[in-house]
Write a protein that holds these residues in place. Sequence first.
Motif, PDB file in Angstrom:
ATOM      1  N   PRO A 155     -48.311  -5.936   0.230  1.00  0.00           N
ATOM      2  CA  PRO A 155     -47.624  -6.990   0.990  1.00  0.00           C
ATOM      3  C   PRO A 155     -46.114  -6.750   1.121  1.00  0.00           C
ATOM      4  N   THR A 156     -45.503  -6.190   0.086  1.00  0.00           N
ATOM      5  CA  THR A 156     -44.065  -5.909   0.150  1.00  0.00           C
ATOM      6  C   THR A 156     -43.775  -4.825   1.177  1.00  0.00           C
ATOM      7  N   VAL A 157     -44.556  -3.756   1.181  1.00  0.00           N
ATOM      8  CA  VAL A 157     -44.360  -2.695   2.180  1.00  0.00           C
ATOM      9  C   VAL A 157     -44.529  -3.268   3.583  1.00  0.00           C
ATOM     10  N   LEU A 215     -41.469  -5.500   4.443  1.00  0.00           N
ATOM     11  CA  LEU A 215     -40.266  -4.723   4.708  1.00  0.00           C
ATOM     12  C   LEU A 215     -40.355  -4.000   6.053  1.00  0.00           C
ATOM     13  N   GLU A 216     -41.529  -3.484   6.387  1.00  0.00           N
ATOM     14  CA  GLU A 216     -41.693  -2.749   7.641  1.00  0.00           C
ATOM     15  C   GLU A 216     -41.827  -3.663   8.857  1.00  0.00           C
ATOM     16  N   SER A 217     -41.931  -4.955   8.645  1.00  0.00           N
ATOM     17  CA  SER A 217     -42.071  -5.875   9.770  1.00  0.00           C
ATOM     18  C   SER A 217     -40.720  -6.231  10.390  1.00  0.00           C
ATOM     19  N   THR A 218     -39.646  -5.743   9.794  1.00  0.00           N
ATOM     20  CA  THR A 218     -38.306  -6.012  10.301  1.00  0.00           C
ATOM     21  C   THR A 218     -37.740  -4.740  10.915  1.00  0.00           C
ATOM     22  N   ASP A 219     -36.519  -4.831  11.395  1.00  0.00           N
ATOM     23  CA  ASP A 219     -35.820  -3.657  11.914  1.00  0.00           C
ATOM     24  C   ASP A 219     -34.464  -3.595  11.237  1.00  0.00           C
ATOM     25  N   GLY A 220     -33.793  -2.500  11.364  1.00  0.00           N
ATOM     26  CA  GLY A 220     -32.486  -2.348  10.736  1.00  0.00           C
ATOM     27  C   GLY A 220     -32.597  -1.701   9.372  1.00  0.00           C
ATOM     28  N   ALA A 221     -31.589  -1.948   8.552  1.00  0.00           N
ATOM     29  CA  ALA A 221     -31.580  -1.377   7.201  1.00  0.00           C
ATOM     30  C   ALA A 221     -32.726  -1.970   6.397  1.00  0.00           C
ATOM     31  N   ILE A 222     -33.297  -1.156   5.529  1.00  0.00           N
ATOM     32  CA  ILE A 222     -34.408  -1.649   4.715  1.00  0.00           C
ATOM     33  C   ILE A 222     -33.868  -2.727   3.779  1.00  0.00           C
ATOM     34  N   GLY A 223     -34.548  -3.861   3.775  1.00  0.00           N
ATOM     35  CA  GLY A 223     -34.097  -5.000   2.980  1.00  0.00           C
ATOM     36  C   GLY A 223     -34.796  -5.048   1.637  1.00  0.00           C
ATOM     37  N   GLY A 224     -34.787  -6.214   1.055  1.00  0.00           N
ATOM     38  CA  GLY A 224     -35.444  -6.405  -0.233  1.00  0.00           C
ATOM     39  C   GLY A 224     -34.566  -5.972  -1.385  1.00  0.00           C
ATOM     40  N   ARG A 225     -35.172  -5.880  -2.536  1.00  0.00           N
ATOM     41  CA  ARG A 225     -34.455  -5.497  -3.746  1.00  0.00           C
ATOM     42  C   ARG A 225     -34.119  -4.016  -3.727  1.00  0.00           C
ATOM     43  N   ALA A 226     -32.987  -3.681  -4.299  1.00  0.00           N
ATOM     44  CA  ALA A 226     -32.534  -2.287  -4.322  1.00  0.00           C
ATOM     45  C   ALA A 226     -33.542  -1.382  -5.018  1.00  0.00           C
ATOM     46  N   ALA A 270     -40.979   6.465  10.209  1.00  0.00           N
ATOM     47  CA  ALA A 270     -41.034   7.846  10.693  1.00  0.00           C
ATOM     48  C   ALA A 270     -41.455   8.796   9.575  1.00  0.00           C
ATOM     49  N   ALA A 271     -40.952   8.546   8.376  1.00  0.00           N
ATOM     50  CA  ALA A 271     -41.314   9.380   7.225  1.00  0.00           C
ATOM     51  C   ALA A 271     -42.806   9.261   6.936  1.00  0.00           C
ATOM     52  N   ARG A 272     -43.325   8.034   6.985  1.00  0.00           N
ATOM     53  CA  ARG A 272     -44.768   7.839   6.775  1.00  0.00           C
ATOM     54  C   ARG A 272     -45.564   8.592   7.833  1.00  0.00           C
ATOM     55  N   ALA A 273     -45.083   8.537   9.074  1.00  0.00           N
ATOM     56  CA  ALA A 273     -45.785   9.221  10.169  1.00  0.00           C
ATOM     57  C   ALA A 273     -45.792  10.740   9.956  1.00  0.00           C
ATOM     58  N   LEU A 274     -44.668  11.301   9.518  1.00  0.00           N
ATOM     59  CA  LEU A 274     -44.614  12.739   9.251  1.00  0.00           C
ATOM     60  C   LEU A 274     -45.622  13.155   8.180  1.00  0.00           C
ATOM     61  N   LEU A 275     -45.800  12.279   7.203  1.00  0.00           N
ATOM     62  CA  LEU A 275     -46.728  12.576   6.109  1.00  0.00           C
ATOM     63  C   LEU A 275     -48.160  12.132   6.396  1.00  0.00           C
ATOM     64  N   ALA A 276     -48.350  11.416   7.514  1.00  0.00           N
ATOM     65  CA  ALA A 276     -49.651  10.831   7.871  1.00  0.00           C
ATOM     66  C   ALA A 276     -50.127   9.874   6.777  1.00  0.00           C
ATOM     67  N   TRP A 277     -49.181   9.084   6.250  1.00  0.00           N
ATOM     68  CA  TRP A 277     -49.488   8.093   5.222  1.00  0.00           C
ATOM     69  C   TRP A 277     -49.634   6.719   5.857  1.00  0.00           C
ATOM     70  N   SER A 278     -50.552   5.952   5.353  1.00  0.00           N
ATOM     71  CA  SER A 278     -50.681   4.549   5.731  1.00  0.00           C
ATOM     72  C   SER A 278     -49.705   3.728   4.879  1.00  0.00           C
ATOM     73  N   GLN A 279     -49.549   2.467   5.231  1.00  0.00           N
ATOM     74  CA  GLN A 279     -48.743   1.576   4.399  1.00  0.00           C
ATOM     75  C   GLN A 279     -49.341   1.487   2.998  1.00  0.00           C
ATOM     76  N   GLU A 280     -50.658   1.491   2.928  1.00  0.00           N
ATOM     77  CA  GLU A 280     -51.336   1.410   1.638  1.00  0.00           C
ATOM     78  C   GLU A 280     -51.036   2.629   0.774  1.00  0.00           C
ATOM     79  N   GLN A 281     -51.010   3.819   1.395  1.00  0.00           N
ATOM     80  CA  GLN A 281     -50.701   5.034   0.638  1.00  0.00           C
ATOM     81  C   GLN A 281     -49.259   5.010   0.131  1.00  0.00           C
ATOM     82  N   LEU A 282     -48.339   4.550   0.969  1.00  0.00           N
ATOM     83  CA  LEU A 282     -46.953   4.444   0.524  1.00  0.00           C
ATOM     84  C   LEU A 282     -46.837   3.458  -0.632  1.00  0.00           C
TER      85      LEU A 282
END
Length: 84
Positions: free
Chosen positions: A34-36, A39-50, A13-25
């Motif tokens: 690939p990490t972005v 991470l975005e391919s799942t649902d729930g709390a953001i996973g991965g390393r802190a 949602a934050a990316r959408a508000l900013l009109a950012w692509s995954q690449e821009q983030l």
Amino acid sequence: MSIRKVSVRQIKAARALLAWSQEQLAERSSVSIPTVKRLESTDGAIGGRADTSEKLIAALESAGVIFVEENGEGPGVRLRKGGR
């Protein structure tokens, strides 16, 4: 340092508000594309390393995003007054 609870949906949602692509983030957070995508391919709390989630959150916040915590209405995002 505590890890903030931010969901994948809030990141998207934050990316959408900013009109950012995954690449821009990825570029603005110094996280690999690939990490972005992974991470975005799942649902729930953001996973991965802190530190990865903190980089993503910091990049979005520096662009004007405010992450709204659960308050009975559900978590969300909004842009800081004055926009980007």
